[in-house]
Design a protein around this motif. Structure first.
Motif, PDB file in Angstrom:
ATOM      1  N   PRO A  48      -1.040  10.960   8.486  1.00 39.08           N
ATOM      2  CA  PRO A  48       0.177  11.784   8.376  1.00 39.08           C
ATOM      3  C   PRO A  48       1.165  11.189   7.369  1.00 39.08           C
ATOM      4  CG  PRO A  48      -0.435  11.480  10.669  1.00 39.08           C
ATOM      5  CD  PRO A  48      -1.313  10.574   9.876  1.00 39.08           C
ATOM      6  N   LYS A  49       1.886  12.074   6.696  1.00 42.86           N
ATOM      7  CA  LYS A  49       2.832  11.638   5.668  1.00 42.86           C
ATOM      8  C   LYS A  49       3.863  10.662   6.223  1.00 42.86           C
ATOM      9  CE  LYS A  49       2.493  15.813   2.825  1.00 42.86           C
ATOM     10  NZ  LYS A  49       3.242  16.965   2.253  1.00 42.86           N
ATOM     11  N   GLU A  50       4.296  10.924   7.457  1.00 43.21           N
ATOM     12  CA  GLU A  50       5.315  10.056   8.054  1.00 43.21           C
ATOM     13  C   GLU A  50       4.792   8.630   8.206  1.00 43.21           C
ATOM     14  OE1 GLU A  50       4.235  12.872   9.275  1.00 43.21           O
ATOM     15  OE2 GLU A  50       5.924  14.248   8.962  1.00 43.21           O
ATOM     16  N   VAL A  51       3.516   8.515   8.576  1.00 43.62           N
ATOM     17  CA  VAL A  51       2.907   7.189   8.742  1.00 43.62           C
ATOM     18  C   VAL A  51       2.734   6.511   7.387  1.00 43.62           C
ATOM     19  CG1 VAL A  51       0.879   5.939   9.566  1.00 43.62           C
ATOM     20  CG2 VAL A  51       1.741   7.908  10.856  1.00 43.62           C
ATOM     21  N   LEU A  52       2.349   7.302   6.366  1.00 40.02           N
ATOM     22  CA  LEU A  52       2.164   6.738   5.035  1.00 40.02           C
ATOM     23  C   LEU A  52       3.465   6.211   4.446  1.00 40.02           C
ATOM     24  CD1 LEU A  52      -0.387   9.064   3.183  1.00 40.02           C
ATOM     25  CD2 LEU A  52      -0.640   6.650   3.750  1.00 40.02           C
ATOM     26  N   ASP A  57       0.536   1.305   1.736  1.00 44.49           N
ATOM     27  CA  ASP A  57      -0.693   0.706   1.196  1.00 44.49           C
ATOM     28  C   ASP A  57      -1.901   0.881   2.117  1.00 44.49           C
ATOM     29  OD1 ASP A  57       0.806  -0.207  -0.953  1.00 44.49           O
ATOM     30  OD2 ASP A  57       1.304  -2.092   0.063  1.00 44.49           O
ATOM     31  N   MET A  58      -1.731   1.688   3.159  1.00 47.27           N
ATOM     32  CA  MET A  58      -2.776   1.792   4.183  1.00 47.27           C
ATOM     33  C   MET A  58      -4.094   2.329   3.610  1.00 47.27           C
ATOM     34  SD  MET A  58      -2.367   3.533   7.920  1.00 47.27           S
ATOM     35  CE  MET A  58      -3.619   3.342   9.190  1.00 47.27           C
ATOM     36  N   VAL A  59      -4.029   3.411   2.844  1.00 51.82           N
ATOM     37  CA  VAL A  59      -5.233   4.015   2.280  1.00 51.82           C
ATOM     38  C   VAL A  59      -5.885   3.082   1.261  1.00 51.82           C
ATOM     39  CG1 VAL A  59      -6.144   5.893   0.869  1.00 51.82           C
ATOM     40  CG2 VAL A  59      -4.465   6.379   2.662  1.00 51.82           C
ATOM     41  N   GLU A  60      -5.059   2.541   0.388  1.00 52.29           N
ATOM     42  CA  GLU A  60      -5.578   1.632  -0.636  1.00 52.29           C
ATOM     43  C   GLU A  60      -6.262   0.423  -0.015  1.00 52.29           C
ATOM     44  OE1 GLU A  60      -3.851  -1.187  -4.255  1.00 52.29           O
ATOM     45  OE2 GLU A  60      -2.631   0.457  -3.439  1.00 52.29           O
ATOM     46  N   ASN A  61      -5.676  -0.117   1.033  1.00 51.83           N
ATOM     47  CA  ASN A  61      -6.254  -1.287   1.693  1.00 51.83           C
ATOM     48  C   ASN A  61      -7.560  -0.953   2.414  1.00 51.83           C
ATOM     49  OD1 ASN A  61      -4.223  -3.007   0.842  1.00 51.83           O
ATOM     50  ND2 ASN A  61      -2.963  -2.681   2.663  1.00 51.83           N
ATOM     51  N   ALA A  62      -7.609   0.253   3.012  1.00 46.60           N
ATOM     52  CA  ALA A  62      -8.830   0.675   3.708  1.00 46.60           C
ATOM     53  C   ALA A  62      -9.984   0.810   2.726  1.00 46.60           C
ATOM     54  CB  ALA A  62      -8.591   1.991   4.435  1.00 46.60           C
ATOM     55  N   ILE A  63      -9.722   1.395   1.573  1.00 48.87           N
ATOM     56  CA  ILE A  63     -10.753   1.566   0.554  1.00 48.87           C
ATOM     57  C   ILE A  63     -11.176   0.213  -0.014  1.00 48.87           C
ATOM     58  CG2 ILE A  63     -11.179   2.467  -1.767  1.00 48.87           C
ATOM     59  CD1 ILE A  63      -9.494   4.898  -1.014  1.00 48.87           C
ATOM     60  N   LYS A  64     -10.200  -0.662  -0.247  1.00 56.83           N
ATOM     61  CA  LYS A  64     -10.499  -1.997  -0.767  1.00 56.83           C
ATOM     62  C   LYS A  64     -11.371  -2.783   0.204  1.00 56.83           C
ATOM     63  CE  LYS A  64      -8.252  -6.273  -2.293  1.00 56.83           C
ATOM     64  NZ  LYS A  64      -6.952  -6.981  -2.475  1.00 56.83           N
ATOM     65  N   GLU A  65     -11.039  -2.697   1.500  1.00 47.98           N
ATOM     66  CA  GLU A  65     -11.813  -3.409   2.518  1.00 47.98           C
ATOM     67  C   GLU A  65     -13.250  -2.900   2.575  1.00 47.98           C
ATOM     68  OE1 GLU A  65     -11.187  -4.686   7.161  1.00 47.98           O
ATOM     69  OE2 GLU A  65     -10.770  -2.607   6.612  1.00 47.98           O
ATOM     70  N   ARG A  66     -13.417  -1.573   2.513  1.00 48.74           N
ATOM     71  CA  ARG A  66     -14.754  -0.982   2.570  1.00 48.74           C
ATOM     72  C   ARG A  66     -15.582  -1.395   1.346  1.00 48.74           C
ATOM     73  NH1 ARG A  66     -16.746   3.438   5.420  1.00 48.74           N
ATOM     74  NH2 ARG A  66     -15.215   2.764   6.972  1.00 48.74           N
ATOM     75  N   LYS A  67     -14.949  -1.411   0.190  1.00 56.49           N
ATOM     76  CA  LYS A  67     -15.657  -1.810  -1.030  1.00 56.49           C
ATOM     77  C   LYS A  67     -16.107  -3.262  -0.940  1.00 56.49           C
ATOM     78  CE  LYS A  67     -15.169  -1.872  -6.069  1.00 56.49           C
ATOM     79  NZ  LYS A  67     -14.267  -1.606  -7.220  1.00 56.49           N
ATOM     80  N   GLU A  68     -15.265  -4.122  -0.384  1.00 56.75           N
ATOM     81  CA  GLU A  68     -15.626  -5.537  -0.222  1.00 56.75           C
ATOM     82  C   GLU A  68     -16.807  -5.693   0.724  1.00 56.75           C
ATOM     83  OE1 GLU A  68     -11.996  -7.299   1.057  1.00 56.75           O
ATOM     84  OE2 GLU A  68     -11.175  -7.523  -0.980  1.00 56.75           O
ATOM     85  N   GLU A  69     -16.869  -4.855   1.773  1.00 54.91           N
ATOM     86  CA  GLU A  69     -18.001  -4.891   2.698  1.00 54.91           C
ATOM     87  C   GLU A  69     -19.287  -4.503   1.978  1.00 54.91           C
ATOM     88  OE1 GLU A  69     -17.425  -3.287   6.792  1.00 54.91           O
ATOM     89  OE2 GLU A  69     -15.456  -2.733   6.034  1.00 54.91           O
TER      90      GLU A  69
END
Length: 307
Positions: A48-52, A57-69
């Motif tokens: 949700p926009k309010e959470v973002l 950086d939540m989305v960016e960090n999630a993608i970065k973590e997945r790529k590292e895995e």
């Protein structure tokens, strides 16, 4: 047949990834292959926009973590001989749609998907990709050894069968000609044969001789590049030619089946769904490549017929 230069390989961060990485190493040894893209799809990344606003950086960090895995999985299982060819991307959204969009953006020649031993979902995903992709598809069962040196090419002597055999020949050449290629034609004795005055056995021989004649015409138009090709002719006895194909593959200990996406025989016509989709359903332990001319994906009306 166009050369395979760009490949996309799906990773799902399961035990299946070892098989996929090992096959990626195998494919990277082909001189024509320039880029191999490992992709992982995050299906639900809605925030949700309010959470973002609070956690930008939540989305960016999630993608970065997945790529590292993904990169850790690669480093764990890869021999790393052609590291410059490998790239890693994290996609979001529906799996099939995301992969197809990426395939178009990167001008991919071959999609490689894994098939888990006890997961029906992997089969249905492969079917959706086979129906809609504008390139070839390779399905790799979990635990498969990364080699393709005994190949079965089911053939009805159509143009799509020609493309499948040419792909097998290309693989054989990349294996320093050590690959055994078996081309199989499955023929059917048509209903009403008895009106010819011949017995079932006699008309079976008529159909076999016709298949041999058609094969000679078919192979004469193909540059086999001096690769030895063994032709076999199988009589369909249960009105399901795909079972004959899978049985022959096991009989010759094939470690790959390569089939054209479409084709037409004297007794039956099939869309992608008929033969290729049936093989996706039946073949759960041998790598299956469905060859499609690049850019020739199924039209919309044809796609609806296959649903």
């Amino acid at each position: 047949m166009y050369p395979i230069k760009k490949v996309i390989i799906g990773l799902d961060l399961s035990e299946l990834d070892q098989t996929m990485v090992e096959f990626a190493d195998f494919l990277s040894n082909a001189s024509a292959v320039e880029d191999i893209y490992f992709v992982n799809v995050i299906k639900n990344l809605y925030i949700p926009k309010e959470v973002l606003k609070e956690f930008p950086d939540m989305v960016e960090n999630a993608i970065k973590e997945r790529k590292e895995e993904m990169e850790k999985k690669f480093e764990k299982f890869s021999k790393g001989e052609h590291k410059s060819k490998f790239h890693f991307s994290v996609l979001t959204g529906k799996i099939a749609d995301s992969i197809l969009k990426f395939t178009k953006e990167k001008d991919i020649d071959l999609i490689v998907m894994g098939r888990r031993e006890k997961a029906e979902q992997s089969g249905s995903l492969s079917q959706r990709l086979a129906r809609r992709a504008a390139c070839s598809l390779l399905i790799i069962p979990e635990g498969t050894n990364a080699k393709m040196d005994r190949i079965l090419v089911p053939s009805d002597f159509s143009e799509y069968s020609k493309l499948a055999l040419e792909e097998a020949i290309n693989i054989a050449r990349s294996n320093q000609n050590s690959t055994e290629i078996t081309i199989q034609n499955v023929f059917t004795v048509p209903t009403g044969y008895h009106y010819t005055g011949k017995s079932f056995e006699e008309f079976t021989e008529v159909m076999r001789e016709n298949a041999v004649k058609n094969y000679k015409k078919f192979i004469s138009k193909i540059d086999t590049k001096d690769i030895k090709i063994n032709a076999v002719y199988s009589q369909d006895t249960n009105e399901d030619v795909t079972t004959d194909m899978v049985e022959k593959a096991h009989e010759i200990n094939a470690n790959a089946i390569i089939v054209g996406a479409k084709g037409r025989t004297a007794t039956t016509a099939f869309f992608l769904g008929s033969i290729a989709e049936r093989l996706i359903q039946l073949d759960n332990d041998i790598p299956l490549m469905i060859v499609r001319p690049k850019g020739k994906n199924a039209g919309f009306l044809e796609f609806l017929k296959e649903l």
